[in-house]
Design a protein around this motif. Structure first.
Motif, PDB file in Angstrom:
ATOM      1  N   LEU A  17       0.662 -35.762  15.829  1.00  9.81           N
ATOM      2  CA  LEU A  17       1.550 -36.368  16.794  1.00  9.81           C
ATOM      3  C   LEU A  17       2.430 -35.304  17.466  1.00  9.81           C
ATOM      4  O   LEU A  17       2.682 -35.355  18.667  1.00  9.81           O
ATOM      5  CB  LEU A  17       2.431 -37.423  16.107  1.00  9.81           C
ATOM      6  N   LEU A  18       2.849 -34.313  16.725  1.00  6.66           N
ATOM      7  CA  LEU A  18       3.666 -33.240  17.264  1.00  6.66           C
ATOM      8  C   LEU A  18       2.907 -32.438  18.322  1.00  6.66           C
ATOM      9  O   LEU A  18       3.458 -32.090  19.371  1.00  6.66           O
ATOM     10  CB  LEU A  18       4.132 -32.322  16.121  1.00  6.66           C
ATOM     11  N   GLU A  19       1.638 -32.167  18.096  1.00  5.95           N
ATOM     12  CA  GLU A  19       0.830 -31.448  19.073  1.00  5.95           C
ATOM     13  C   GLU A  19       0.649 -32.262  20.350  1.00  5.95           C
ATOM     14  O   GLU A  19       0.772 -31.724  21.462  1.00  5.95           O
ATOM     15  CB  GLU A  19      -0.547 -31.105  18.479  1.00  5.95           C
ATOM     16  N   LEU A  20       0.404 -33.549  20.232  1.00  8.81           N
ATOM     17  CA  LEU A  20       0.261 -34.408  21.397  1.00  8.81           C
ATOM     18  C   LEU A  20       1.553 -34.477  22.203  1.00  8.81           C
ATOM     19  O   LEU A  20       1.543 -34.397  23.434  1.00  8.81           O
ATOM     20  CB  LEU A  20      -0.155 -35.820  20.979  1.00  8.81           C
ATOM     21  N   LEU A  21       2.700 -34.611  21.547  1.00  6.43           N
ATOM     22  CA  LEU A  21       3.983 -34.659  22.247  1.00  6.43           C
ATOM     23  C   LEU A  21       4.276 -33.344  22.961  1.00  6.43           C
ATOM     24  O   LEU A  21       4.791 -33.335  24.082  1.00  6.43           O
ATOM     25  CB  LEU A  21       5.106 -34.998  21.280  1.00  6.43           C
ATOM     26  N   THR A  22       3.949 -32.235  22.337  1.00 11.34           N
ATOM     27  CA  THR A  22       4.168 -30.931  22.960  1.00 11.34           C
ATOM     28  C   THR A  22       3.345 -30.791  24.235  1.00 11.34           C
ATOM     29  O   THR A  22       3.859 -30.351  25.273  1.00 11.34           O
ATOM     30  CB  THR A  22       3.799 -29.799  21.973  1.00 11.34           C
ATOM     31  N   ILE A  27       2.981 -30.864  30.259  1.00 11.11           N
ATOM     32  CA  ILE A  27       2.389 -31.457  31.471  1.00 11.11           C
ATOM     33  C   ILE A  27       3.472 -32.091  32.336  1.00 11.11           C
ATOM     34  O   ILE A  27       3.465 -31.955  33.559  1.00 11.11           O
ATOM     35  CB  ILE A  27       1.301 -32.485  31.090  1.00 11.11           C
ATOM     36  N   GLY A  28       4.441 -32.754  31.735  1.00  8.26           N
ATOM     37  CA  GLY A  28       5.540 -33.365  32.489  1.00  8.26           C
ATOM     38  C   GLY A  28       6.388 -32.340  33.218  1.00  8.26           C
ATOM     39  O   GLY A  28       6.751 -32.534  34.381  1.00  8.26           O
ATOM     40  N   VAL A  29       6.705 -31.235  32.568  1.00  8.38           N
ATOM     41  CA  VAL A  29       7.497 -30.178  33.206  1.00  8.38           C
ATOM     42  C   VAL A  29       6.729 -29.556  34.367  1.00  8.38           C
ATOM     43  O   VAL A  29       7.287 -29.330  35.449  1.00  8.38           O
ATOM     44  CB  VAL A  29       7.909 -29.110  32.166  1.00  8.38           C
ATOM     45  N   LEU A  30       5.450 -29.294  34.179  1.00  5.15           N
ATOM     46  CA  LEU A  30       4.633 -28.728  35.259  1.00  5.15           C
ATOM     47  C   LEU A  30       4.513 -29.686  36.446  1.00  5.15           C
ATOM     48  O   LEU A  30       4.612 -29.278  37.598  1.00  5.15           O
ATOM     49  CB  LEU A  30       3.248 -28.353  34.742  1.00  5.15           C
TER      50      LEU A  30
END
Length: 186
Positions: A17-22, A27-30
């Motif tokens: 879950l931590l990898e998916l959130l990262t 992607i959101g910042v980009l």
């Protein structure tokens, strides 16, 4: 032995879950960066387009004034402009034929104009109070002017400047007169 091999594959096949959130945060910042860059670039391009369209319209009016041997004028409003024609009785009339008809550049933009020199001819006003902000003469000259176009939100500015003789230009900086040299007496 076969069951142990299946268990190891299942354990290595998933993401935490931590990898998916990262990944989602990156992607959101980009996406936000690309969106902000694209929007400010669009506003700059639109403002440049409005300024160039105005400049080309003035140049076309210069040619028309020379061909018809008439004095033309340009009236600047808050976010629009229109071309005028001086009649024989000394009154200004709004030009309504294409491509000189009234043009609104949009609610997000505003315009202001100013004279940057002394015009030799007096600028008449018509009986109903219409007066040109600058004039276009049959000789091909114009009243020297500077038009400022501004985007209201970003405060990006473009300037359309004419010295009265040469073709009008679009620039990023306002008109600054050249310093005059004072010759000392001998």
């Amino acid at each position: 032995m076969r069951q142990r091999w299946r268990f190891q594959i299942r354990k290595q096949a998933g993401f935490s879950l931590l990898e998916l959130l990262t990944v989602l945060i990156i992607i959101g910042v980009l996406a936000a960066t690309v969106l902000l860059t694209y929007t400010s670039g669009t506003e700059t391009r639109m403002l440049q387009s409005h300024a160039e369209r105005f400049m080309l319209s003035v140049e076309l009016a210069r040619q028309q004034s020379t061909l018809t041997n008439e004095i033309w004028g340009v009236k600047i409003h808050n976010s629009s402009y229109e071309f005028l024609r001086l009649s024989d009785d000394g009154s200004w009339y709004v030009v309504e034929e294409s491509p000189f008809q009234y043009r609104n550049i949009g609610p997000d933009y505003w315009m202001r104009g100013r004279s940057i020199g002394k015009s030799q001819n007096r600028n008449p006003s018509s009986a109903d109070g219409i007066q040109a902000d600058f004039m276009i003469f049959p000789s091909g000259q114009t009243s020297p002017f500077e038009i400022t176009m501004t985007h209201e939100v970003t405060r990006i500015e473009r300037f359309v400047i004419s010295d009265g003789i040469q073709r009008a230009v679009v620039t990023d900086s306002p008109y600054r007169p050249l310093p005059t040299e004072i010759e000392s007496e001998r």
